[in-house]
Structure formats: C-alpha cells, structure tokens
Design a protein around this motif. Structure first.
Motif, PDB file in Angstrom:
ATOM      1  N   LEU A  35       0.813  -1.225   0.000  1.00  0.00           N
ATOM      2  CA  LEU A  35       0.000   0.000   0.000  1.00  0.00           C
ATOM      3  C   LEU A  35       0.845   1.273   0.000  1.00  0.00           C
ATOM      4  CD1 LEU A  35      -3.007  -1.011   2.277  1.00  0.00           C
ATOM      5  CD2 LEU A  35      -3.044  -0.482  -0.163  1.00  0.00           C
ATOM      6  N   ASP A  36       1.965   1.267   0.737  1.00  0.00           N
ATOM      7  CA  ASP A  36       2.792   2.489   0.780  1.00  0.00           C
ATOM      8  C   ASP A  36       3.335   2.817  -0.609  1.00  0.00           C
ATOM      9  OD1 ASP A  36       2.353   2.709   3.396  1.00  0.00           O
ATOM     10  OD2 ASP A  36       4.322   1.975   4.075  1.00  0.00           O
ATOM     11  N   PHE A  37       3.820   1.768  -1.293  1.00  0.00           N
ATOM     12  CA  PHE A  37       4.371   1.999  -2.630  1.00  0.00           C
ATOM     13  C   PHE A  37       3.260   2.432  -3.606  1.00  0.00           C
ATOM     14  CE2 PHE A  37       5.948   0.219  -6.803  1.00  0.00           C
ATOM     15  CZ  PHE A  37       6.804   1.280  -7.047  1.00  0.00           C
ATOM     16  N   LEU A  38       2.096   1.786  -3.476  1.00  0.00           N
ATOM     17  CA  LEU A  38       0.969   2.146  -4.345  1.00  0.00           C
ATOM     18  C   LEU A  38       0.619   3.632  -4.166  1.00  0.00           C
ATOM     19  CD1 LEU A  38      -1.068   0.936  -6.375  1.00  0.00           C
ATOM     20  CD2 LEU A  38      -2.593   0.488  -4.459  1.00  0.00           C
ATOM     21  N   CYS A  39       0.587   4.065  -2.909  1.00  0.00           N
ATOM     22  CA  CYS A  39       0.267   5.485  -2.638  1.00  0.00           C
ATOM     23  C   CYS A  39       1.295   6.394  -3.307  1.00  0.00           C
ATOM     24  CB  CYS A  39       0.274   5.764  -1.134  1.00  0.00           C
ATOM     25  SG  CYS A  39      -1.162   5.097  -0.310  1.00  0.00           S
ATOM     26  N   GLU A  40       2.553   5.998  -3.217  1.00  0.00           N
ATOM     27  CA  GLU A  40       3.611   6.851  -3.786  1.00  0.00           C
ATOM     28  C   GLU A  40       3.466   6.957  -5.310  1.00  0.00           C
ATOM     29  OE1 GLU A  40       7.518   5.523  -2.605  1.00  0.00           O
ATOM     30  OE2 GLU A  40       8.501   7.165  -3.702  1.00  0.00           O
ATOM     31  N   VAL A  41       3.254   5.802  -5.970  1.00  0.00           N
ATOM     32  CA  VAL A  41       3.107   5.810  -7.437  1.00  0.00           C
ATOM     33  C   VAL A  41       1.902   6.661  -7.835  1.00  0.00           C
ATOM     34  CG1 VAL A  41       2.747   4.380  -9.501  1.00  0.00           C
ATOM     35  CG2 VAL A  41       4.071   3.481  -7.608  1.00  0.00           C
ATOM     36  N   VAL A  42       0.792   6.435  -7.139  1.00  0.00           N
ATOM     37  CA  VAL A  42      -0.441   7.151  -7.486  1.00  0.00           C
ATOM     38  C   VAL A  42      -0.257   8.663  -7.314  1.00  0.00           C
ATOM     39  CG1 VAL A  42      -2.830   7.528  -6.693  1.00  0.00           C
ATOM     40  CG2 VAL A  42      -1.990   5.201  -7.085  1.00  0.00           C
ATOM     41  N   GLU A  43       0.362   9.054  -6.208  1.00  0.00           N
ATOM     42  CA  GLU A  43       0.569  10.493  -5.954  1.00  0.00           C
ATOM     43  C   GLU A  43       1.411  11.126  -7.073  1.00  0.00           C
ATOM     44  OE1 GLU A  43       2.352  11.425  -2.159  1.00  0.00           O
ATOM     45  OE2 GLU A  43       2.707  13.511  -2.762  1.00  0.00           O
ATOM     46  N   LYS A  44       2.482  10.427  -7.451  1.00  0.00           N
ATOM     47  CA  LYS A  44       3.380  10.987  -8.485  1.00  0.00           C
ATOM     48  C   LYS A  44       2.692  10.999  -9.854  1.00  0.00           C
ATOM     49  CE  LYS A  44       6.995  11.516  -5.747  1.00  0.00           C
ATOM     50  NZ  LYS A  44       7.709  10.415  -5.152  1.00  0.00           N
ATOM     51  N   ALA A  45       1.879   9.965 -10.125  1.00  0.00           N
ATOM     52  CA  ALA A  45       1.178   9.928 -11.428  1.00  0.00           C
ATOM     53  C   ALA A  45       0.195  11.100 -11.524  1.00  0.00           C
ATOM     54  CB  ALA A  45       0.456   8.594 -11.600  1.00  0.00           C
ATOM     55  N   ILE A  46      -0.482  11.382 -10.432  1.00  0.00           N
ATOM     56  CA  ILE A  46      -1.442  12.514 -10.448  1.00  0.00           C
ATOM     57  C   ILE A  46      -0.667  13.827 -10.628  1.00  0.00           C
ATOM     58  CG2 ILE A  46      -3.184  13.782  -9.120  1.00  0.00           C
ATOM     59  CD1 ILE A  46      -3.805  11.087  -7.672  1.00  0.00           C
ATOM     60  N   ALA A  47       0.432  13.956  -9.902  1.00  0.00           N
ATOM     61  CA  ALA A  47       1.219  15.195 -10.015  1.00  0.00           C
ATOM     62  C   ALA A  47       1.744  15.374 -11.448  1.00  0.00           C
ATOM     63  CB  ALA A  47       2.375  15.158  -9.012  1.00  0.00           C
ATOM     64  N   ALA A  48       1.997  14.251 -12.135  1.00  0.00           N
ATOM     65  CA  ALA A  48       2.514  14.338 -13.513  1.00  0.00           C
ATOM     66  C   ALA A  48       1.412  14.628 -14.524  1.00  0.00           C
ATOM     67  CB  ALA A  48       3.224  13.031 -13.871  1.00  0.00           C
ATOM     68  N   GLY A  49       0.147  14.518 -14.098  1.00  0.00           N
ATOM     69  CA  GLY A  49      -0.935  14.886 -15.020  1.00  0.00           C
ATOM     70  C   GLY A  49      -2.011  13.818 -15.226  1.00  0.00           C
ATOM     71  N   ALA A  50      -1.953  12.706 -14.502  1.00  0.00           N
ATOM     72  CA  ALA A  50      -3.008  11.690 -14.683  1.00  0.00           C
ATOM     73  C   ALA A  50      -4.314  12.217 -14.089  1.00  0.00           C
ATOM     74  CB  ALA A  50      -2.607  10.388 -14.005  1.00  0.00           C
ATOM     75  N   THR A  51      -5.386  12.087 -14.860  1.00  0.00           N
ATOM     76  CA  THR A  51      -6.673  12.608 -14.384  1.00  0.00           C
ATOM     77  C   THR A  51      -7.583  11.484 -13.881  1.00  0.00           C
ATOM     78  OG1 THR A  51      -7.256  12.615 -16.728  1.00  0.00           O
ATOM     79  CG2 THR A  51      -6.742  14.739 -15.722  1.00  0.00           C
ATOM     80  N   THR A  52      -7.262  10.243 -14.278  1.00  0.00           N
ATOM     81  CA  THR A  52      -7.971   9.074 -13.730  1.00  0.00           C
ATOM     82  C   THR A  52      -6.917   8.102 -13.234  1.00  0.00           C
ATOM     83  OG1 THR A  52      -9.825   9.302 -15.275  1.00  0.00           O
ATOM     84  CG2 THR A  52      -9.537   7.138 -14.265  1.00  0.00           C
ATOM     85  N   ILE A  53      -7.111   7.590 -12.034  1.00  0.00           N
ATOM     86  CA  ILE A  53      -6.224   6.530 -11.525  1.00  0.00           C
ATOM     87  C   ILE A  53      -7.073   5.274 -11.395  1.00  0.00           C
ATOM     88  CG2 ILE A  53      -4.877   5.686  -9.553  1.00  0.00           C
ATOM     89  CD1 ILE A  53      -3.361   7.865 -11.005  1.00  0.00           C
ATOM     90  N   ASN A  54      -6.678   4.269 -12.171  1.00  0.00           N
ATOM     91  CA  ASN A  54      -7.440   3.024 -12.197  1.00  0.00           C
ATOM     92  C   ASN A  54      -6.709   1.983 -11.339  1.00  0.00           C
ATOM     93  OD1 ASN A  54      -9.297   1.056 -13.168  1.00  0.00           O
ATOM     94  ND2 ASN A  54      -7.732   0.378 -14.624  1.00  0.00           N
TER      95      ASN A  54
END
Ligand code: KIV
Ligand code: ZN
Length: 528
Positions: A157-176
C-alpha cells in the motif's frame, strides 16, 4: 443529486484479448455502436501498438463515435506505445490515453525486473509525455490521461500510494486500480481504495477507478466495494467477457447500482433497456454464449418457474422480482405476431424492442417473419430479434443455399445433397452447382459436401445449436466457428429446421473465409 459513476467499457480491449473472442474491425464497429447506444461514457477501443488491426479499429471507432463517447487507447509506459495510441486517436473528438505499468513485487521482480524508484520515474515521465501530446491539440483544455498500476491489488500500500501520488502530479486525471489476477475480496478491495483516498494528498485531483478480474467470481462484488469506498469510475465488459474468468460484467454493475440506489446513492448514464441487445450482440460476434442463469441477461434471469414464486408474483411482482424484465430490454416469450399482422404493428414492435433498422432491412425481416408464421404457430419477440440480428450487416456472398436434402437414420449412411448458387460477379447469371457427400451424421455430411463445393477445407472449432424460443416448433439458431488460413471466422444460421440452420451457418463462415473478409488471426498478431 447522486454521484454519477463513469462507466468505462473495455469489451473491445480487455474482453477481446480473451482467447477465441477476437473481433474483426466490422464486428468491433457493431459493438461500438451498441456501446454508444447504451450510453457508455468511455469506450476502450483497443491497444493500438499491439497490432495493425487494433490500430485500425481504434482509429475507425474514434472517427465514427468519438463525438458521442470518449474513445480510449491503451499504451504501456513506453514512448512508442503512447505515440501510436495518440496517432490512432487523432480524429476522435473526445479522447483518453490509458497507460499502465505493473507495480506489485511479483511483477517488479519477474516481469519488469525494475526497482521501485525506476517504476516511479518511468510512470512520471510517460504520464507527462501523454499529457504533453494531448495538450498540443487546440481543442483539448485538459489532457485526459488514465494511469493503471497493474496488479495494484497485490502491491504494497505504501508503494501504491507513492506511485499514485506521483502519477497525479505528472498529469493523470484518472487513476485506475486493477485487480489484474482477480485476487482481491470485497473488504480487501474496499480497504485499498479507502487507503488511497486517505493517504494520497492529491487524490481529489483525479477520478479513482476499479478494474476487477473475476478469477474468484468476485469481480462485480469487488467493483461495488470500490464504489462504496469512493471510486467513481468502473471498468467492465459486456457479459463479463475477458481473459480467464473474465472482467466485471457491465450489466451486473449497472443494474446493482440502479436497483440498490438506496444504498449506493449513485447513478450511471446507461440506458438499461439496451443491455439485453448489447449482450446478444457481443455473444453473437464472439461466439461466447451466455449461460441461461447468468444474472441480468441470461435467458432464465426473469423466469419464475417454482409454483410458490408464481403464486407470489400473481399477488404482486415485487414479492420475487427486484427488477422489471423490460428495464433491461429483456426479449422473451411475448407473443407478438400473427400471420395477419400488418407492417405498421410490426414496425412498432421492432422499435419498442430497441432496434433501429433501415427500410430495406425492415422489408427483409418482415418478409422472413411472415414466412416463419407459415411454419410455426406463434412468433415471439425472440424470433424477431434473431431474424433482425441475422439480417443486419449481411455482406454479399459468393455462394447461397438453394436447397438441400439429407438422408439419415439408424443403420444408414448419412448423405447430404446440396444445391448452391454461385455468384459470378454483378453482371452474369449465377452458376448452379450440385453435389452430394456422406458423413458420420447428417451435419457432418452437409459440412463435407459444402467443403467440396467451395473447395475449402477449414477446421470446425465450434458448433452450437440453441433454441430461440420455447416450443417444439421453435426456430433453431446455429453458431459455428471455423479456422482457415490461420484466421478464425464465425457463421450464424437460423431456421425451424436445425439442419438447414447448420448448413446456412457453415456456408456463411465459408463465404467469409473465401472472401478473406473479416475473420481474426488465430495466433494474435499482437506484438506485445
Ligand atoms: O487487468 C489489468 O491490469 C489491465 C490493465 C491494462 C489495466 O487490463
Ligand atoms: Zn484487465
């Protein structure tokens, strides 16, 4: 106002990836039309870099339907994948690029051989690349980029949170959040979504989505648990089509959210009365039959046989019925046509059943139904639906069946004699050919003589006979699948005589194989 759940359909990508379910471009267009009619918000039309066929289908679907639904193309986190997806989507008005990269320890170690920080670096770089490409188009104000950490359900879960946070910051508008291998259970999946909502600081800048596979039979339950935890997009397929045990079934998700609106407090944009039609179409083009007791779209889904149930239903339908058959566009045993029914009544019925057909197809369907009324006592909605579906999208054929005769029975050698019309181009008279063959049984004899007359020798890989409605005089529908020259072709035949239906289905598949029209490669031509 209830929150609206975005319905993201991946029948044409994840569903189509399932062995034996590949569709040619024409079939994909038919399915895309049905998805648009359903009101699907996002159509994942394919994986453009995986094959020329996928590229072409995404491009064509984008051109034709891209102003009605958002058309999405899949890409790995590689520049060449993203560029190819973007190229395929150029002409679509509403577009999305869907990127994925696995994050679970098993995938990191055995598939990707990448360390955690490298996965984050690649994700950020590629999400930015996709967003940059999209923002170059003048009409796009906000790039529509989805990112999926593949096998998220088995990721720390910690790693998942990190990836998701960075993907959103890079411009992802949907996280699946994919449960790629169908490992999650409802409480587990609820906790994953809740954890992300609680621990990713920028989570409100994206839509959270579920993508659940059905290996433990929990895909729908897990998706609904995701919605309960705050996901606002669900990825699913018609009939739950998909690799292995499939994906979450669109029709089940939509009807659960609708029937239990009191609990989920959400809505969807789906026209539920189109569900039955979409299910039949996907079943027809993929050759994947729907089990009779399948929820929502199975033939028995609304049948109340038990006496005690029937008694309750007579008092009030609500005793045993939580959804109305008409809410899902159920086409059942309604008696609709007699021999003397006029065109007007017939057209009215066809429209009420949710079909839109052009005048020429209408005439052919009407004439077929009147001819059928000579053969069988009652014509049901299901008969009309089967005739419409067999008449629609009918391409010109080299051979047409004129007549056939079968001789068989215990202690005899089954023999089939067939007469075909062979077309010789538009301006010349068709040639009449006749031949006969013996076989193991009458169907085998028919197929053998057709092989000889068409000079084709395909392998028969599927043969299914179904009754369209109840009754001994019911129409039989035969579905066949053949393999020829490394491609797979489907054929469908309809008749009150199942031998005739068999001959028609097989001949339709042979015609397609002869023309090299459509068909799908046996070994997927995917390069990935
Ligand atoms: O199941 C899966 O992980 C996928 C991704 C590509 C989203 O289909
Ligand atoms: Zn998947």
């Amino acid at each position: 106002m209830p929150d609206v759940i975005t319905i993201f359909d991946t029948t044409l990508r994840d569903g189509e990836q399932s062995p034996g379910c590949s569709m040619d471009t024409d079939e994909k267009m038919q399915v895309a039309q049905a998805l648009v009619d359903l009101g699907v918000d996002v159509i994942e039309a394919g994986f453009p870099i995986s094959s020329p066929g996928d590229f072409e289908a995404v491009q064509k679907i984008g051109r034709v339907f891209g102003s009605k639904s958002t058309i999405c193309g899949l890409a790995r986190c590689r520049k060449e994948d993203i560029d190819r997806a973007w190229e395929a989507l150029q002409d679509a008005e509403k577009v999305r690029i869907h990127l994925f990269l696995a994050t679970s320890p098993i995938h990191r170690e055995f598939k990707l051989k990448m360390a955690e920080q490298e996965i984050i670096r690649r994700t950020v770089e590629m999400v930015k690349h996709a967003a940059d490409l999209m923002s170059q188009r003048a009409d796009i104000t906000r790039p529509n980029v989805e990112f999926s950490p593949e096998d998220a359900a088995r990721t720390e879960l910690d790693f998942l949170c990190e990836v998701v946070e960075k993907a959103i910051a890079a411009g992802a508008t949907t996280i699946n959040i994919p449960d790629t291998v169908g490992y999650a259970t409802p409480t587990h999946f609820f906790n994953v979504i809740s954890h992300l909502k609680k621990h990713v600081p920028n989570i409100d800048q994206c839509v959270l989505s579920t993508h659940c596979h059905n290996d433990l039979g929990l895909a729908v339950a897990n998706s609904l648990a995701g919605v309960e935890a705050g996901a606002r997009q669900v990825e699913c397929t018609i009939n739950g089509l998909g690799e292995r045990a499939g994906n979450a079934a669109l029709e089940e998700i939509v009807m659960a959210l609708r029937t239990r609106q009191d609990y989920y407090h959400t809505a969807t944009n789906i026209q539920t009365t189109r569900l039955w039609h979409a299910s039949r179409l996907v079943s027809k083009v993929t050759g994947m039959t729907v089990q009779r007791n399948k929820a929502i779209v199975g033939q028995n889904a609304f049948a109340h046989e038990a006496g005690i149930h029937q008694h309750g239903m007579l008092q009030s339908r609500s005793t045993y019925e939580i959804m109305k058959p008409e809410d899902v566009g159920y086409i059942g045993e309604n008696l609709v046509l007699g021999k003397h029914s006029g065109r007007h009544a017939f057209r009215d019925r066809v429209e009420k059943m949710g079909y839109t057909i052009d005048d020429a197809t209408f005439e052919r369907v009407y004439n077929d139904c009147i001819a059928l009324a000579d053969k069988k006592k009652s014509i049901f909605d299901a008969d009309i639906a089967a005739i419409i579906e067999s008449r629609a999208h009918h391409a010109p054929e080299t051979w047409t069946l004129q007549s056939f005769h079968v001789f068989g029975g215990t202690g005899t050698i089954p023999t089939a004699t067939v007469e075909l019309h062979q077309s010789n181009g538009e301006n010349s008279e068709p040639k009449i050919t006749r031949d006969a063959a013996t076989g193991d049984g009458p169907v085998d004899a028919i197929f053998r003589v057709l092989d000889r007359m068409t000079e084709l020798s395909p392998v028969l890989t599927q043969y299914v006979v179904k009754s369209v409605s109840g009754g001994k005089d019911a129409q039989g529908e035969v579905l066949v699948e053949i393999e020829h020259d490394a491609r797979r072709y489907h054929g469908q035949g309809l008749s009150t005589d199942i031998l005739e239906a068999s001959a028609r289905a097989y001949l339709q598949a042979l015609n397609k194989a002869h023309a090299g029209r459509g068909g799908t490669p046996i070994a997927p031509e995917r390069g990935v």
